[in-house]
Enzyme design. Structure first.
Site, PDB file in Angstrom:
ATOM      1  N   LYS A  17      -9.017   6.454 -18.791  1.00  0.00           N
ATOM      2  CA  LYS A  17      -9.371   6.996 -20.108  1.00  0.00           C
ATOM      3  C   LYS A  17      -8.171   6.904 -21.054  1.00  0.00           C
ATOM      4  CE  LYS A  17     -13.007   7.799 -17.646  1.00  0.00           C
ATOM      5  NZ  LYS A  17     -13.278   9.082 -17.025  1.00  0.00           N
TER       6      LYS A  17
ATOM      7  N   ASP B 246      -7.679  18.944 -13.912  1.00  0.00           N
ATOM      8  CA  ASP B 246      -7.992  17.583 -14.356  1.00  0.00           C
ATOM      9  C   ASP B 246      -7.644  17.523 -15.836  1.00  0.00           C
ATOM     10  OD1 ASP B 246      -9.208  15.292 -15.380  1.00  0.00           O
ATOM     11  OD2 ASP B 246     -10.917  15.400 -14.011  1.00  0.00           O
TER      12      ASP B 246
ATOM     13  N   TYR C 272     -16.909  16.805 -14.700  1.00  0.00           N
ATOM     14  CA  TYR C 272     -17.236  15.381 -14.711  1.00  0.00           C
ATOM     15  C   TYR C 272     -18.255  15.127 -13.586  1.00  0.00           C
ATOM     16  CZ  TYR C 272     -16.676  10.366 -14.147  1.00  0.00           C
ATOM     17  OH  TYR C 272     -16.908   9.023 -14.042  1.00  0.00           O
TER      18      TYR C 272
ATOM     19  N   ARG D  52       0.859  -1.199   0.000  1.00  0.00           N
ATOM     20  CA  ARG D  52       0.000   0.000   0.000  1.00  0.00           C
ATOM     21  C   ARG D  52       0.890   1.243   0.000  1.00  0.00           C
ATOM     22  NH1 ARG D  52      -1.342   1.603   4.598  1.00  0.00           N
ATOM     23  NH2 ARG D  52      -2.190  -0.357   5.389  1.00  0.00           N
TER      24      ARG D  52
END
Ligand SMILES: *Cc1c(COP(=O)(O)O)cnc(C)c1O
Length: 380
Positions: free
Chosen positions: A195, A170, A98, A46
């Site tokens: 994406k 973004d 978004y 992690r």
């Protein structure tokens, strides 16, 4: 070195142990320590993983930051970003966002006392006005989703810094192949690697890239504390996608050009949105700020919802699905799909009408995509 070469080689040396030219997928969750807290740089996956570290290094370099951090999704990256802002913090955000970003902002507003103002930032003067009240963050998408409006990143960065506020961009739609916000003054870049960076509709992931070492340190701490990290396999897929980003973005741009030429001339179309169109209100800004116009086109059909749904049904090459940015062409009806979580009145006020259709143009033959759209328009 030039960008396409850096996509493949920057911070991606062959594996020092074996010479493997692609990064190994390190599945180990934990690492041997020679004595308590004595290790070879990795402790627990992690906190850090070698496959992830290669992706993070590459993303950081390609977005011109001091480092990158990878997450299990774009929203995982956003949630980690918001983790740095205590109750009462104020975000000034673009209003064409978004849908999932809007939903998470609103969740933080209701649950954790975040203050968020949504503004049309196509005119940076509105930001100057909004920043007369102190803010902790300016949050921008450019081009925006789904209306492909642009924000002048250089101007907005200057205004944010003048009032000691950080700018987050973004950059999912443009990707570093077409636009590098940190070079224009941004402090933090956010990605949904789901994406274009992944590019093949086979992974969900996100990233943050930081301009300052202080931010890198703070968000590295939060990445480990919140734990929204990607699997090593997804990191490998994201790296694999990254290698072809340059050629793919050029091909996406050619496809979008072919599609928008059909749409822009058709009488059933109220308006086609694409930054590459000379008629786009911010075309000049697009030319200055981007090195290509991307693969997303949206179109407002005159016949409203009925026309939009009929158009979707008639498409043969474009697949009706959420998401965007992959090799295969996808189509979305924002009002009922990606932006359904935004209330209708708010949606319509921002121009996300019932007749709006968003096309993510893939890298199939552009002539087939143009034919597909032409045939679907016929008979509306
Ligand atoms: C998809 C998307 C996100 C969210 O990313 P996920 O990987 O789906 O969590 C954020 N911003 C933009 C612009 C997106 O397209």
């Amino acid at each position: 070195m030039r960008f396409d070469t850096r996509l493949i080689h920057d911070r991606q040396p062959p594996d020092p142990l074996t010479g493997a030219v692609t990064v190994p997928i390190y599945l180990a969750s934990t690492y041997k320590q020679s004595a308590p807290n004595r290790n070879q740089g990795y402790v627990y996956s992690r906190s850090g993983n070698p496959t992830r570290a290669m992706l993070e290094g590459a993303l950081g370099a390609l977005e011109s930051g001091v480092g990158g951090l990878a997450f299990s999704s774009g929203l995982g990256a956003l949630e980690t970003l918001l983790g740095a802002f205590p109750s009462g913090s104020r975000i000034v955000s673009v209003d064409d966002l978004y849908g999932g970003t809007w939903r998470l902002f609103e969740h933080h507003r209701r649950q954790f006392g975040l203050r968020v103002d949504y503004l049309d930032l196509t005119d940076p003067r509105r930001l100057a006005e909004a920043l007369r009240t102190p803010a902790d963050l300016v949050y921008v998408e450019s081009p925006t989703n789904p209306l492909l409006r642009l924000v002048d990143l250089r101007a907005v960065a200057r205004l944010a810094h003048a009032s000691r506020t950080r700018l987050v961009v973004d950059n999912t739609f443009a990707t570093p192949a077409l636009q590098r916000p940190i070079e224009l003054g941004a402090d933090i870049v956010l990605h949904s690697t789901t994406k274009y960076l992944g590019g093949h509709s086979d992974l969900v992931g996100g990233a943050l890239v930081l301009r300052s070492r202080r931010d890198l340190k703070e968000f590295t701490w939060l990445q480990n504390a919140l734990g929204a990290v990607p699997s090593p396999f997804d990191c490998y897929l994201a790296l694999r996608g990254l290698h072809t980003l340059g050629v793919r973005m050029r091909a996406h741009g050619e496809s979008a050009r072919a599609v928008v030429e059909v749409l822009d001339r058709d009488r059933r179309v109220r308006r086609a949105h694409y930054p590459g169109l000379a008629s786009h209100p911010q075309h000049r800004l697009a030319r200055r700020q981007m090195s290509g116009y991307g693969g997303i086109v949206s179109v407002d059909l005159r016949g409203g919802r009925r026309a939009a749904l009929a158009f979707l049904r008639r498409l043969r090459v474009f697949t009706l699905a959420e998401s965007l940015g992959a090799v295969e062409s996808l189509v979305d009806h924002p009002a009922s799909m990606t932006h359904a979580s935004v209330p209708r009145a708010e949606r319509e006020a921002h121009g996300v009408t019932e007749g709006l259709v968003r096309l993510s143009c893939g890298i199939e033959d552009p002539a087939d995509l143009a034919d597909d759209v032409r045939a679907a328009l016929r008979g509306l």
